[in-house]
Design a protein around this motif. Sequence first.
Motif, PDB file in Angstrom:
ATOM      1  N   MET A   1      13.389 -25.127  21.124  1.00  0.00           N
ATOM      2  CA  MET A   1      13.208 -23.817  20.510  1.00  0.00           C
ATOM      3  C   MET A   1      14.166 -22.836  20.894  1.00  0.00           C
ATOM      4  N   LYS A   2      14.789 -22.942  22.277  1.00  0.00           N
ATOM      5  CA  LYS A   2      15.777 -22.080  22.633  1.00  0.00           C
ATOM      6  C   LYS A   2      17.105 -22.445  22.160  1.00  0.00           C
ATOM      7  N   ASN A   3      17.141 -23.806  22.006  1.00  0.00           N
ATOM      8  CA  ASN A   3      18.482 -24.370  21.073  1.00  0.00           C
ATOM      9  C   ASN A   3      18.468 -23.897  19.832  1.00  0.00           C
ATOM     10  N   GLN A   4      17.447 -23.573  19.231  1.00  0.00           N
ATOM     11  CA  GLN A   4      17.302 -23.537  17.576  1.00  0.00           C
ATOM     12  C   GLN A   4      17.646 -22.026  17.667  1.00  0.00           C
ATOM     13  N   ILE A   5      17.089 -20.981  18.471  1.00  0.00           N
ATOM     14  CA  ILE A   5      17.290 -19.779  18.390  1.00  0.00           C
ATOM     15  C   ILE A   5      18.759 -19.481  18.316  1.00  0.00           C
ATOM     16  N   ALA A   6      19.299 -20.322  19.475  1.00  0.00           N
ATOM     17  CA  ALA A   6      20.725 -19.951  19.927  1.00  0.00           C
ATOM     18  C   ALA A   6      21.977 -20.583  18.526  1.00  0.00           C
ATOM     19  N   SER A   7      21.245 -21.600  18.118  1.00  0.00           N
ATOM     20  CA  SER A   7      21.887 -21.936  16.719  1.00  0.00           C
ATOM     21  C   SER A   7      21.865 -21.052  15.597  1.00  0.00           C
ATOM     22  N   PHE A   8      20.766 -20.516  15.441  1.00  0.00           N
ATOM     23  CA  PHE A   8      20.605 -19.269  14.565  1.00  0.00           C
ATOM     24  C   PHE A   8      21.574 -18.434  14.881  1.00  0.00           C
ATOM     25  N   LEU A   9      21.553 -17.956  15.862  1.00  0.00           N
ATOM     26  CA  LEU A   9      22.679 -16.812  16.383  1.00  0.00           C
ATOM     27  C   LEU A   9      23.992 -17.212  16.237  1.00  0.00           C
TER      28      LEU A   9
END
Length: 252
Positions: free
Chosen positions: A1-9
């Motif tokens: 989930m952290k990686n997905q949020i980082a990718s979104f940002l």
Amino acid sequence: MKNQIASFLLAIQFLTRLPVPGWFTYSEARMSASAAYYPLVGVMVGALCSAVFWSVSLLFPPLVSVIIAIAAGLLVTGAFHEDGLADTFDGIGGGHTCDAALEIMRDSRLGTYGTAALVAALALKTATLTALPAHMLLFAFPAAHGLSRLSSVITLATSRYVRAEGTGKPVAKGLSLPSLLIASVTGAAICLAWIYLLPEAPLLFGLIGLAIGHVAMRAFFEFKLKGYTGDTLGAVQQASEIGFYLGLLAWL
């Protein structure tokens, strides 16, 4: 989930000038995965344009409101995709070979072909959006911005990157199936939201126009380049966005 949020940002940071939190660490893997969120970022940009149009239209006529809304989109994205459109036309129009075209596209100066393409694109957007009913225009902005960035993602998935290095290189190393699925689901959600709020027929015409813009732009540059660059992704986005607006107008 952290990686997905980082990718979104990272997608927000890459496609816009909006500030993002600095807690996440950049990596090429996250940058590659950020393409999954290009359509969602497009919806955000389009929603901002709609909000600006609605606010300004309380005081000014449609033409002025549309121009200011388009200008707001240019401001929040830094004219990122428009710059790609101009560079693509300069390169393809002025370069007789693939290498020459790529070299011209690296030049930060704006040439005749790029200027003409940019003026034509902005004029088409302004004229088309002004001709649309205000209630449809409010939904056209986020739908067109989101779906046209999905159009760029489709180019990523179905073509090849032709430069050894460049801003698009991390994304070009491969679009994973989950990333393509996320982008596609976002596109489907945009269409479902439209169908829920507005008639289906104009959406169908808009999608046809978007597809024509996508195919026509890719035919324009892939014949010479045999692939894509970061600039041409911007050109695909612009052609797809304009095609969507023209499709809506054709339905009226």
